[in-house]
Scaffold this active site. Structure first.
Site, PDB file in Angstrom:
ATOM      1  N   GLY A  83       0.813  -1.216   0.000  1.00 57.48           N
ATOM      2  CA  GLY A  83       0.000   0.000   0.000  1.00 57.48           C
ATOM      3  C   GLY A  83       0.841   1.257   0.000  1.00 57.48           C
ATOM      4  O   GLY A  83       0.372   2.330   0.402  1.00 57.48           O
ATOM      5  N   THR A  84       2.081   1.154  -0.480  1.00 58.23           N
ATOM      6  CA  THR A  84       3.026   2.271  -0.431  1.00 58.23           C
ATOM      7  C   THR A  84       2.534   3.490  -1.192  1.00 58.23           C
ATOM      8  O   THR A  84       2.619   4.626  -0.699  1.00 58.23           O
ATOM      9  CB  THR A  84       4.389   1.833  -1.000  1.00 58.23           C
ATOM     10  OG1 THR A  84       4.794   0.613  -0.365  1.00 58.23           O
ATOM     11  CG2 THR A  84       5.433   2.895  -0.767  1.00 58.23           C
ATOM     12  N   THR A  85       2.032   3.288  -2.403  1.00 57.85           N
ATOM     13  CA  THR A  85       1.588   4.415  -3.232  1.00 57.85           C
ATOM     14  C   THR A  85       0.473   5.189  -2.549  1.00 57.85           C
ATOM     15  O   THR A  85       0.463   6.433  -2.548  1.00 57.85           O
ATOM     16  CB  THR A  85       1.122   3.915  -4.612  1.00 57.85           C
ATOM     17  OG1 THR A  85       2.179   3.181  -5.239  1.00 57.85           O
ATOM     18  CG2 THR A  85       0.724   5.077  -5.510  1.00 57.85           C
ATOM     19  N   TRP A  86      -0.463   4.490  -1.942  1.00 59.90           N
ATOM     20  CA  TRP A  86      -1.602   5.131  -1.289  1.00 59.90           C
ATOM     21  C   TRP A  86      -1.159   5.945  -0.074  1.00 59.90           C
ATOM     22  O   TRP A  86      -1.546   7.116   0.080  1.00 59.90           O
ATOM     23  CB  TRP A  86      -2.619   4.079  -0.882  1.00 59.90           C
ATOM     24  CG  TRP A  86      -3.933   4.636  -0.407  1.00 59.90           C
ATOM     25  CD1 TRP A  86      -4.428   5.902  -0.624  1.00 59.90           C
ATOM     26  CD2 TRP A  86      -4.916   3.947   0.362  1.00 59.90           C
ATOM     27  NE1 TRP A  86      -5.667   6.039  -0.043  1.00 59.90           N
ATOM     28  CE2 TRP A  86      -5.990   4.855   0.566  1.00 59.90           C
ATOM     29  CE3 TRP A  86      -5.016   2.654   0.862  1.00 59.90           C
ATOM     30  CZ2 TRP A  86      -7.138   4.504   1.280  1.00 59.90           C
ATOM     31  CZ3 TRP A  86      -6.158   2.304   1.569  1.00 59.90           C
ATOM     32  CH2 TRP A  86      -7.206   3.220   1.781  1.00 59.90           C
ATOM     33  N   HIS A 152      12.171   1.069   1.718  1.00 60.62           N
ATOM     34  CA  HIS A 152      11.868  -0.335   2.004  1.00 60.62           C
ATOM     35  C   HIS A 152      12.941  -0.933   2.918  1.00 60.62           C
ATOM     36  O   HIS A 152      12.873  -2.112   3.258  1.00 60.62           O
ATOM     37  CB  HIS A 152      11.832  -1.153   0.708  1.00 60.62           C
ATOM     38  CG  HIS A 152      10.639  -0.901  -0.164  1.00 60.62           C
ATOM     39  ND1 HIS A 152       9.366  -0.699   0.333  1.00 60.62           N
ATOM     40  CD2 HIS A 152      10.521  -0.857  -1.527  1.00 60.62           C
ATOM     41  CE1 HIS A 152       8.524  -0.528  -0.680  1.00 60.62           C
ATOM     42  NE2 HIS A 152       9.197  -0.610  -1.799  1.00 60.62           N
ATOM     43  N   SER A 182       0.163  -9.558  -4.759  1.00 63.83           N
ATOM     44  CA  SER A 182       0.479  -8.294  -5.417  1.00 63.83           C
ATOM     45  C   SER A 182       1.923  -8.292  -5.920  1.00 63.83           C
ATOM     46  O   SER A 182       2.215  -7.818  -7.029  1.00 63.83           O
ATOM     47  CB  SER A 182       0.251  -7.129  -4.454  1.00 63.83           C
ATOM     48  OG  SER A 182       0.483  -5.896  -5.086  1.00 63.83           O
ATOM     49  N   GLY A 310      -5.738  -3.019  -5.084  1.00 63.13           N
ATOM     50  CA  GLY A 310      -5.744  -2.353  -3.795  1.00 63.13           C
ATOM     51  C   GLY A 310      -6.781  -2.881  -2.826  1.00 63.13           C
ATOM     52  O   GLY A 310      -7.148  -2.204  -1.870  1.00 63.13           O
TER      53      GLY A 310
END
Length: 343
Positions: A83-86, A152, A182, A310
């Site tokens: 969920g990094t982008t969010w 990361h 994912s 997502g």
């Protein structure tokens, strides 16, 4: 004269420093244990207890050696595909809401991918490709505070300056079954981009369970941040992806307060800023933007690869009962006695 010579020596030539670092990192990489990689890298290197893609190792080493943290820095830490982008989009919008209101027609998130607005230290700023004459030491001292970065890198391998400075670290973790699915899809897209055949689900799953994945073992990565969050309550915030999905407004307010940008009652109730930020950063909105439909990541992969589904529980569509049993058993064994549970 002596003082001038001392000052000249103190001001190291950036090109010489870059070349010196590159040569040291090249030697270190050659000495590390290796396993076959998942995607476009040649192999993974085992370093300080974790597996790193070879193309990212110089960036990791450079962050450890050269990054000078500030107390005002905000670090978003995750394992890949958690969920990094969010969370990057949400934090960028919350921290910068004074300069860029969420309804602003020229908001940066409308024209730039969150991965650019909150750059990874080891992937983007401290350049990571293993090629000669490649600048791996960026000039980030001129960036205004608060600086937002992503990483990361496991907590136990973060640069000491980050720990000592009191930089705020927000760690987002996700159920390993969804992380694996994912990660498998994402890596196969990366393989396709360099004309490699896809990795089968079983082959990828076996590697994941053995801990041989990007910045893995996954469970060890989660545990070092979990323990840090218990020992450093004022510095490390540990949040669940599933909780973010279930109560995005509540989690956003908690995160904003933790990093020093709490929402006022007026902002929340009268201006509706929390809801407006959630709409701006929603999966549906971000994935529909032209920049995220047609833009490309520095790896050459299209930004659309960062917006698959997502959803929580998508693993049920891909994992067999045997795979579920195996990953649940590993999770139970790894987390036993640590007070950590997955949804």
């Amino acid at each position: 004269m002596a003082e001038a010579e001392a000052e000249a020596e103190a001001e190291a030539d950036p090109k010489e420093e870059n070349e010196s670092s590159y040569q040291r990192y090249k030697i270190l990489i050659s000495s590390l244990p290796k396993e076959e990689g998942w995607a476009s890298e040649n192999y993974f290197c085992h370093y300080q207890g974790f597996w790193y893609p070879d193309i990212l190792c110089p960036g990791v080493f450079a962050v450890q050696d050269h990054f000078k943290a500030r107390s005002s820095d905000i670090i978003i830490a995750t394992t890949p595909k958690s969920g990094t982008t969010w969370i990057k989009a949400l934090l960028f919008a919350a921290v910068n809401r004074g300069m860029y209101p969420p309804t602003y027609n020229h908001h940066p998130l409308l024209s730039e991918n969150p991965q650019l607005l909150v750059p990874f230290l080891e992937l983007r700023l401290y350049k990571s490709k293993i090629i000669p004459d490649f600048d791996i030491l960026p000039d980030i001292e001129t960036l205004p505070s608060p600086r937002l970065f992503g990483t990361h890198i496991p907590f136990t391998s973060l640069p000491q300056s980050m720990i000592d400075s009191g930089s705020r670290i927000v760690y987002l973790y996700r159920n390993p079954k969804d992380v694996f699915v994912s990660m498998w899809h994402f890596n196969n897209k990366m393989r396709a981009a360099v004309s490699k055949p896809p990795l089968s689900a079983m082959e990828a799953f076996d590697r994941f369970c053995k801990g041989v994945s990007q910045f893995g073992p996954f469970w060890d990565h989660v545990l070092v941040y979990w323990r840090a969050s218990l020992e450093r309550l004022q510095q490390v915030l540990f949040i669940k992806y599933e909780e973010l999905q279930a109560d995005p407004g509540g989690v956003l307010k908690r995160v904003a307060h933790f990093v020093g940008f709490p929402f006022t009652s007026e902002e929340e109730k009268e201006q509706g800023l929390v809801d407006k930020i959630l709409r701006l950063c929603s999966f549906e909105n971000l994935s529909s933007l032209e920049v995220n439909k047609t833009g490309k990541h520095s790896s050459g992969l299209g930004y659309e690869a960062f917006f698959r589904k997502g959803k929580v529980g998508d693993w049920a569509n891909y994992l067999t009962s045997e795979m579920i049993e195996r990953i649940d058993q590993i999770t139970e064994e790894k987390f036993h006695g640590h007070g950590l549970k997955f949804c």
